[in-house]
Structure formats: structure tokens, C-alpha cells
Design an enzyme around this catalytic site. Structure first.
Site, PDB file in Angstrom:
ATOM      1  N   GLU A  51      14.031 -39.212   2.411  1.00  0.00           N
ATOM      2  CA  GLU A  51      14.846 -39.104   1.384  1.00  0.00           C
ATOM      3  C   GLU A  51      14.622 -40.132   0.314  1.00  0.00           C
ATOM      4  O   GLU A  51      14.561 -39.763  -1.196  1.00  0.00           O
ATOM      5  CB  GLU A  51      16.335 -39.365   1.624  1.00  0.00           C
ATOM      6  CG  GLU A  51      17.358 -39.086   0.398  1.00  0.00           C
ATOM      7  CD  GLU A  51      17.429 -37.589   0.179  1.00  0.00           C
ATOM      8  OE1 GLU A  51      17.687 -36.952   0.799  1.00  0.00           O
ATOM      9  OE2 GLU A  51      17.192 -37.471  -1.037  1.00  0.00           O
TER      10      GLU A  51
ATOM     11  N   VAL B 139      11.431 -39.994  -2.950  1.00  0.00           N
ATOM     12  CA  VAL B 139      11.655 -39.107  -4.573  1.00  0.00           C
ATOM     13  C   VAL B 139      12.931 -39.622  -4.973  1.00  0.00           C
ATOM     14  O   VAL B 139      14.013 -39.434  -4.387  1.00  0.00           O
ATOM     15  CB  VAL B 139      11.383 -37.898  -4.342  1.00  0.00           C
ATOM     16  CG1 VAL B 139      11.626 -37.154  -5.699  1.00  0.00           C
ATOM     17  CG2 VAL B 139      10.312 -37.216  -3.828  1.00  0.00           C
TER      18      VAL B 139
ATOM     19  N   GLY C 228      14.560 -42.575  -5.327  1.00  0.00           N
ATOM     20  CA  GLY C 228      15.351 -43.558  -4.689  1.00  0.00           C
ATOM     21  C   GLY C 228      16.619 -43.058  -3.989  1.00  0.00           C
ATOM     22  O   GLY C 228      16.659 -42.553  -2.988  1.00  0.00           O
TER      23      GLY C 228
ATOM     24  N   GLY D  57      10.941 -56.405 -15.106  1.00  0.00           N
ATOM     25  CA  GLY D  57      10.574 -56.177 -13.677  1.00  0.00           C
ATOM     26  C   GLY D  57      10.709 -54.655 -13.315  1.00  0.00           C
ATOM     27  O   GLY D  57      10.500 -54.347 -12.444  1.00  0.00           O
TER      28      GLY D  57
ATOM     29  N   LYS E 267       5.465 -38.004  -6.590  1.00  0.00           N
ATOM     30  CA  LYS E 267       6.919 -37.153  -6.251  1.00  0.00           C
ATOM     31  C   LYS E 267       6.961 -35.709  -6.609  1.00  0.00           C
ATOM     32  O   LYS E 267       7.672 -35.114  -5.956  1.00  0.00           O
ATOM     33  CB  LYS E 267       7.906 -38.244  -7.154  1.00  0.00           C
ATOM     34  CG  LYS E 267       8.114 -39.464  -6.859  1.00  0.00           C
ATOM     35  CD  LYS E 267       8.806 -40.228  -7.813  1.00  0.00           C
ATOM     36  CE  LYS E 267       9.105 -41.888  -7.563  1.00  0.00           C
ATOM     37  NZ  LYS E 267       9.515 -42.619  -8.440  1.00  0.00           N
TER      38      LYS E 267
HETATM   39  N1  LIG Z   1      11.106 -50.710  -4.577  1.00  0.00           N
HETATM   40  C1  LIG Z   1      11.739 -49.817  -4.809  1.00  0.00           C
HETATM   41  O1  LIG Z   1      12.484 -49.487  -5.847  1.00  0.00           O
HETATM   42  C2  LIG Z   1      11.219 -48.409  -4.106  1.00  0.00           C
HETATM   43  C3  LIG Z   1      11.712 -47.318  -4.531  1.00  0.00           C
HETATM   44  C4  LIG Z   1      11.524 -46.009  -3.741  1.00  0.00           C
HETATM   45  C5  LIG Z   1      10.513 -46.162  -2.633  1.00  0.00           C
HETATM   46  N2  LIG Z   1       9.868 -47.391  -2.541  1.00  0.00           N
HETATM   47  C6  LIG Z   1       8.865 -47.284  -1.506  1.00  0.00           C
HETATM   48  O2  LIG Z   1       9.173 -48.057  -0.469  1.00  0.00           O
HETATM   49  C7  LIG Z   1       8.069 -48.956   0.155  1.00  0.00           C
HETATM   50  C8  LIG Z   1       8.422 -50.383   0.107  1.00  0.00           C
HETATM   51  O3  LIG Z   1       8.472 -50.850  -1.434  1.00  0.00           O
HETATM   52  P1  LIG Z   1       9.035 -52.390  -1.497  1.00  0.00           P
HETATM   53  O4  LIG Z   1       9.158 -52.512  -3.137  1.00  0.00           O
HETATM   54  O5  LIG Z   1       9.860 -52.551  -0.638  1.00  0.00           O
HETATM   55  O6  LIG Z   1       7.567 -53.255  -1.257  1.00  0.00           O
HETATM   56  P2  LIG Z   1       7.215 -54.656  -1.204  1.00  0.00           P
HETATM   57  O7  LIG Z   1       8.640 -55.512  -1.783  1.00  0.00           O
HETATM   58  O8  LIG Z   1       6.071 -54.830  -1.652  1.00  0.00           O
HETATM   59  O9  LIG Z   1       7.355 -54.842   0.328  1.00  0.00           O
HETATM   60  C9  LIG Z   1       6.275 -54.590   1.107  1.00  0.00           C
HETATM   61  C10 LIG Z   1       6.745 -55.110   2.649  1.00  0.00           C
HETATM   62  O10 LIG Z   1       5.792 -54.712   3.704  1.00  0.00           O
HETATM   63  C11 LIG Z   1       5.397 -55.854   4.210  1.00  0.00           C
HETATM   64  N3  LIG Z   1       3.860 -55.489   4.486  1.00  0.00           N
HETATM   65  C12 LIG Z   1       2.735 -55.119   3.668  1.00  0.00           C
HETATM   66  N4  LIG Z   1       1.694 -54.847   4.431  1.00  0.00           N
HETATM   67  C13 LIG Z   1       1.906 -55.330   5.716  1.00  0.00           C
HETATM   68  C14 LIG Z   1       1.142 -55.092   6.897  1.00  0.00           C
HETATM   69  N5  LIG Z   1      -0.108 -54.864   6.771  1.00  0.00           N
HETATM   70  N6  LIG Z   1       1.732 -55.741   8.031  1.00  0.00           N
HETATM   71  C15 LIG Z   1       3.070 -56.055   7.995  1.00  0.00           C
HETATM   72  N7  LIG Z   1       3.869 -56.174   6.965  1.00  0.00           N
HETATM   73  C16 LIG Z   1       3.225 -55.607   6.071  1.00  0.00           C
HETATM   74  C17 LIG Z   1       5.045 -57.143   3.397  1.00  0.00           C
HETATM   75  O11 LIG Z   1       5.199 -58.218   4.018  1.00  0.00           O
HETATM   76  P3  LIG Z   1       5.204 -59.520   3.447  1.00  0.00           P
HETATM   77  O12 LIG Z   1       6.810 -59.690   2.741  1.00  0.00           O
HETATM   78  O13 LIG Z   1       5.135 -60.732   4.390  1.00  0.00           O
HETATM   79  O14 LIG Z   1       4.098 -59.611   2.258  1.00  0.00           O
HETATM   80  C18 LIG Z   1       6.603 -56.683   2.620  1.00  0.00           C
HETATM   81  O15 LIG Z   1       7.692 -57.312   3.405  1.00  0.00           O
HETATM   82  C19 LIG Z   1       6.906 -48.188  -0.737  1.00  0.00           C
HETATM   83  O16 LIG Z   1       6.326 -47.208  -0.014  1.00  0.00           O
HETATM   84  C20 LIG Z   1       7.464 -47.856  -1.985  1.00  0.00           C
HETATM   85  O17 LIG Z   1       6.704 -46.927  -2.642  1.00  0.00           O
HETATM   86  C21 LIG Z   1      10.033 -48.401  -3.224  1.00  0.00           C
END
Ligand SMILES: NC(=O)c1ccc[n+]([C@@H]2O[C@H](COP(=O)([O-])OP(=O)(O)OC[C@H]3O[C@@H](n4cnc5c(N)ncnc54)[C@H](OP(=O)(O)O)[C@@H]3O)[C@@H](O)[C@H]2O)c1
Length: 338
Positions: free
Chosen positions: A128, A131, A133, A186, A204
Site C-alpha cells: 500500500e 504509491v 504514501g 527536505g 508509481k
Molecule cells: N520516506 C518516505 O516518505 C517514503 C514514502 C513512500 C515510500 N517510501 C519507501 O520506503 C522505503 C524506505 O524509505 P526511507 O525513506 O525510510 O529510507 P531511509 O531513511 O534511507 O532508510 C533506509 C533504512 O534501511 C537500512 N538499510 C539500507 N540498506 C541496508 C542493508 N543492506 N542492510 C541493512 N539495512 C539496510 C538503513 O540502515 P542505516 O540506518 O543503518 O543506514 C536505514 O535504516 C523505500 O523503498 C522508499 O522508496 C518512502
């Protein structure tokens, strides 16, 4: 019996998910009947500061141990990217765990492959949050509109570009100044290409079209144009004629004589939107998706398309669905509708 979660990633989304699970345990239980227990949280850097309080003993830097842990029921993949996210999801499914992911890039390239693996293992893959959020859109398309002939889905699905276009339209600032403002707040990455060139919206759009039309649409099938060429003159021209400019993801089912299957067109590009259309009033970093169907007519879904908490809310909804299904030994529909 509690449902045990293995969470892969503790960044923006993962940390927010941990927060709402830990703080909302009694609400979750009273509203859903499910008791959620976080079994492990995989991260890259064990010593990094986390945006919320996270029990340190749950952290591990070995995500493969999490997905193969026989005591874990559901894997939540919120690390992003392809590698190791894809092999981890595959290993989780092969280990008979259901998977919840927010990973739009991975799904837009490998969604059908991952769904097929889930089907063969009798487990769920829910997405969910991939796409728009926090907007409950995928479940609405898959479940509430399951029998609807959807004709068109038109979405503002990238908050960064919508913010930039809103600043240009309302404040008369140039594209580069609006981009700088988005970066300061940001909303945009230091390298904004994925957003401003339409790659994020295209991923998406591929997922939306797959769900809306029951076809396997991949990122490479989406025609794409970003917003980098838009000028203030374009806004002035649009305004004179009663329009504004939005970056739209458009998924259309096109009926043709003698072809009952129809064709589909999926594209992302800047478009003139009449000022009287509901999508014209979607401002700043908000998302909205306008769905047109034969019986239901017109629907619009509106809300926050990104941000840790809204996205974690959508992930949590999927976790509850997956937990119910595990309890009742059932599975839900996967990527394409049939
Ligand atoms: N942020 C949004 O608003 C949003 C909205 C919709 C969808 N998404 C999707 O949600 C997902 C996460 O986004 P995010 O913004 O939360 O990303 P993020 O802040 O960059 O967090 C990524 C997390 O994954 C961990 N990680 C990355 N590679 C790893 C590995 N090889 N082994 C273990 N841990 C690993 C990182 O660890 P460390 O902290 O130790 O580096 C970090 O805690 C993505 O697919 C994104 O497209 C995000």
C-alpha cells in the site's frame, strides 16, 4: 499468540513504524485483535542514531538472519533499493513469511515476479505504501473496486514536483529557486533527478496501472517526461486559458473495436489541468489520485504521499491484513487483479 515482525530498515519509514507499533500496541490490539511483536530490526549501521527510540537489543546488521528466522511471521521491507531488498524478499517468501514493502522501484520492475513467488508460497505481498504514501489507494483499487471497469487513473503522485510547481504557480519563482526551496525543506534530495525527471512518478504509474487494469506493467513501459523544462511563461499561458500545470501520471484503458482486451497507455508528463478540475487544487507536497470507472464514476483520493508517519500508517495497515490472513490461512490478491 503475538504476530512476530522482522523489520528491514529503520530510517524515515522504519523508525516511524517502530514508533507507532510500540506506542500504539493497546490501540492496535483493541481495534484489530492482533498483537504485534517486533522480533528484530535490520539496519546497516548498528551505532547510528535513530530518529526515534528503538530497543537496541532488537537491532541487527544481518538482514538474512531476520528473513530466515523461523519465529518471524511477517517481514516488513523498508530499506529501499534492489539489492539486497529483492533477494531478502524472495528469501522471506521462500521461508513462508508474508511480506509488506514500500519499495516502489523494486515493485515497478519486479512486482509480478515477486507476486508469483508469493502466490506459489501461499503468502502475501502487500505494498500500500509504495504509491501515494499514506493514501489508502491500492487496497481501494484491489478490493473495493475489484469488479469495476476502471477507465482512467490520473494522479499527482510525486510531492516534490507538486511542491515545486505550486511555488512557481503561486509565488512566481523560477524553477531553480523553487527546487532550492524544496531542497531546503527536505522535500527534494540533493540529487533531485528521480523526482524532477519523473522516474519516481513513473514507478508509481506502473504499479497503479498493474493494479487498475490487471496487467503486468513495468517501469520500462511508461513513457516519461519531467518538469525541468517548465517556465513561468508556461504558467502564464496556462492561466490565461483557465488552466494550471501539474506533473500527472496517467493510466488509461483504451477500448478498440474487435479487441475486447483493450489497450493501455501509461505515461508521466506535465499537463495542463483545468482550474475547475479537483486535481488543480492539490497544492504543495500533497498527492491526489483521480479514478474514473464505468459504474463508480469519479473518485478522488487525497493526502500525504510521503513522510515517515503517513507511510508507516499505510505499512501498518498492510501488516494487520497480512496478520489476519496468516491467522485464517488465507491470502489476498497480489500485483495484478486476476
Ligand atoms: N520516506 C518516505 O516518505 C517514503 C514514502 C513512500 C515510500 N517510501 C519507501 O520506503 C522505503 C524506505 O524509505 P526511507 O525513506 O525510510 O529510507 P531511509 O531513511 O534511507 O532508510 C533506509 C533504512 O534501511 C537500512 N538499510 C539500507 N540498506 C541496508 C542493508 N543492506 N542492510 C541493512 N539495512 C539496510 C538503513 O540502515 P542505516 O540506518 O543503518 O543506514 C536505514 O535504516 C523505500 O523503498 C522508499 O522508496 C518512502
Amino acid at each position: 499468540m503475538p504476530v512476530r515482525l522482522g523489520i528491514l530498515g529503520c530510517g524515515n519509514v522504519g523508525a516511524s513504524l517502530v514508533k507507532i507499533i510500540l506506542e500504539g500496541q493497546s490501540l492496535i490490539e483493541s481495534q484489530t485483535g492482533e498483537v504485534l511483536e517486533i522480533a528484530a530490526i535490520a539496519v546497516r549501521d548498528l551505532s547510528a542514531d535513530r530518529p526515534v527510540w528503538v530497543p537496541r537489543d532488537l537491532l541487527t546488521d544481518d538482514p538474512f538472519a531476520v528473513v530466515t528466522d523461523p519465529t518471524v511471521d511477517i517481514i516488513v521491507e523498508v530499506m529501499g533499493g534492489y539489492d539486497p531488498a529483492k533477494p531478502l524478499i524472495e528469501e522471506a517468501l521462500r521461508s513462508k513469511k508474508s511480506v509488506v514493502t514500500a519499495n516502489k522501484s523494486l515493485l515497478s520492475d519486479y512486482g509480478e515476479e515477486i507476486s508469483q513467488l508469493a502466490r506459489s508460497q501461499g503468502r502475501d505481498v502487500f505494498f500500500e505504501a509504495a504509491v501515494a504514501g499514506g493514501i489508502p489507494l491500492i487496497r481501494s483499487l484491489k478490493v473495493s473496486l475489484a469488479a469495476e471497469r476502471v477507465r482512467r487513473v490520473t494522479g499527482i503522485v510525486n510531492g516534490t514536483t507538486n511542491y515545486i510547481l505550486t511555488r512557481m504557480s503561486e509565488d512566481g519563482v523560477s524553477y531553480s529557486d523553487a527546487l532550492s526551496s524544496a531542497q531546503e525543506l527536505g522535500y527534494a534530495e540533493a540529487d533531485p533527478v528521480a523526482d524532477v525527471e519523473g522516474f519516481d512518478a513513473s514507478a508509481k504509474a506502473a504499479i497503479l496501472a498493474s493494479i487498475a487494469f490487471g496487467r503486468n506493467v513495468m517501469l520500462q513501459d511508461v513513457s516519461r517526461e519531467g518538469i525541468t523544462g517548465i517556465t513561468l511563461d508556461d504558467f502564464a499561458f496556462a492561466k490565461r486559458h483557465g488552466y494550471t500545470l501539474k506533473l500527472l501520471a496517467i493510466c488509461e484503458w483504451i477500448e478498440s473495436e474487435g479487441d475486447s482486451e483493450g489497450k493501455i497507455s501509461v505515461r508521466v508528463h506535465p499537463a495542463m489541468v483545468s482550474l475547475t478540475h479537483p486535481l488543480a487544487s492539490v497544492r504543495d507536497a500533497f498527492n491526489a489520485v483521480f479514478v474514473e470507472g464505468d459504474a463508480v464514476g469519479e473518485l478522488m483520493f487525497y493526502g500525504r504521499g510521503a513522510g515517515g508517519l503517513p507511510t508507516a500508517s499505510a505499512v501498518l495497515g498492510d501488516v494487520i491484513d497480512a496478520a489476519h490472513n496468516l491467522r485464517f490461512g488465507s491470502t489476498e490478491r497480489h500485483m495484478a487483479r486476476p
